[in-house]
Design an enzyme around this catalytic site. Structure first.
Site, short mmCIF file in Angstrom:
data_model
loop_
_atom_site.label_atom_id
_atom_site.label_comp_id
_atom_site.label_asym_id
_atom_site.label_seq_id
_atom_site.Cartn_x
_atom_site.Cartn_y
_atom_site.Cartn_z
N LYS A 91 -12.67 -1.15 -1.54
CA LYS A 91 -12.20 -0.76 -2.89
C LYS A 91 -11.85 -2.00 -3.68
CE LYS A 91 -7.75 -1.92 -2.00
NZ LYS A 91 -6.98 -2.99 -2.73
N ASP A 218 -2.62 1.72 1.94
CA ASP A 218 -3.88 1.92 1.22
C ASP A 218 -4.77 2.98 1.86
OD1 ASP A 218 -3.10 -0.04 -0.52
OD2 ASP A 218 -4.49 -1.56 0.20
#
Length: 394
Positions: A91, A218
């Site tokens: 990401k 995350d």
């Protein structure tokens, strides 16, 4: 708190350039967003380790053939699903605001996360031995013991569900470590998805997402559909529709040096962070797309103190920008610099000896379909996962 108006100016369904399937914007979120979102085994040569890690045993080793475990969602069966190969994408943080320091010592953030097309590939299969995991990787820097987030995910799943199955796992690593790209967190989320499929879909995605916050802040994001507004430590995930065209190109440039997340936060001064409302940044991205003024990262300044050469790299890229990049920014806590608008790095990165060993990769933004895992857009296939996967419990 500010409220958001409808962010998608075009009411038509959004179509991914990498998939013929559509994502329908159907449900309004609290912030005003419409949501809904046979391989042959190569010769194994390097070292082999056998480690006792509590709830079972782990064997580990490294494969040297890069062609093994070809990317793509490949499934083989005997009775039910017994093997699965999944793409594990990383990401970028399009913006990252640090909003306060909490009493527990952690920091609250507000960030737009988006999955991109750079990723690892992980192959999972049932282990002949119960409660025994066997992990291998294509690179030696990947830990093969209990520190590995894949193994932590498998242990967490067994603890929560009471299952006893062990697994053989091979990780083909492409995402650099210490990059601010969430590669390890993605591996953990992918492992939870895979083991749930291999156990017949015992629990829902929502439960997997909730559990995953125990592994890392995350990790829950990767259970979104690819674009999300994340708050808290990052574990509070709100799915948002893709605000950026998925064919938008970018280049990732990471020096060999990594940034220690702990050191970056230690150098952070809240009185020197941006005061921009993160919801304003979301609105602006929705209306106007990515630009330099919305790609704010409050961790850049402390990261540049920890690694001064990273500041120089960003400044050099900005100086070399002749319009090919709409924005240049650092992702996460570093040390990757992202240039959105082109997959080509500036010429100086290739030409100057100072930048030998720099990691360079092109990428695009990607999402995933509901009840499916992420697909590797480099593969020319749209039918990687069979339709008769065991459905997750609801």
């Amino acid at each position: 708190m500010a409220t958001l108006q409808l962010l998608t100016p075009n009411p038509n369904p959004f179509y991914s350039v990498n998939s013929p399937h559509k994502i329908t914007h159907s449900t309004l979120s609290p912030h005003g967003f419409y949501l809904k979102a046979q391989f042959k085994r190569p010769h194994f040569i390097k070292h082999r380790a056998r480690i006792d890690h509590g709830r079972g045993q782990l064997e580990g080793g490294y494969w040297v053939n890069e062609a093994v475990k070809k990317a793509g969602d490949v499934v083989e069966r005997s009775d039910g699903v017994s093997e699965i190969t999944l793409f594990s994408p990383c990401k970028v943080n399009v913006f990252l605001r640090i909003t306060r320091k909490r009493e527990d010592g952690y920091h609250d953030l507000a960030s737009m996360f988006h999955v991109i097309s750079l990723g690892d590939t992980i192959h999972f299969s049932m282990s002949p031995s119960r409660a025994k995991d066997w992990l291998s990787a294509n690179v030696s820097e990947v830990p093969l013991d209990g520190r590995n987030l894949i193994l932590k995910s498998l242990n967490l799943y067994r603890e929560r569900t009471g299952t006893r199955k062990g697994f053989r796992i091979h990780l083909t690593k492409k995402v650099p470590t210490g990059a601010g790209l969430g590669g390890g967190s993605s591996n953990a989320a992918t492992a939870l998805w895979a083991v749930n499929q291999l156990n017949g879909g015992l629990v829902s995605e929502k439960e997997l997402q909730e559990w995953s916050s125990e592994i890392g802040s995350d990790v829950p994001f990767f259970f979104s559909h690819g674009a999300a507004y994340c708050t808290g430590r990052g574990e509070v995930v709100e799915d948002i529709p893709p605000l950026i065209d998925l064919d938008t190109q970018m280049v990732l440039i990471k020096p060999p040096e990594a940034c220690s997340t702990a050191e970056v936060y230690k150098s952070l001064r809240l009185d020197q962070t941006s005061m921009v409302d993160p919801l304003h940044l979301l609105r602006k991205i929705s209306a106007d797309g990515i630009s330099q003024d919305v790609c704010i990262n409050d961790l850049e300044s402390p990261a540049f103190q920890v690694l001064p050469s990273l500041k120089q790299l960003k400044e050099r890229i900005l100086e070399a920008n002749t319009g090919q990049y709409d924005a240049v920014f650092m992702s996460g806590s570093g040390s990757t610099i992202v240039g959105v608008g082109s997959q080509e790095a500036p010429r100086f990165v290739y030409d100057e000896n100072e930048y030998q060993g720099v990691f360079i990769s092109g990428a695009t933004f990607i999402t995933r379909e509901q009840n499916q895992w992420y697909k590797d857009p480099a593969l020319n296939t749209t039918a990687s996962e069979p339709d008769n996967y065991p459905a997750s419990a609801v």
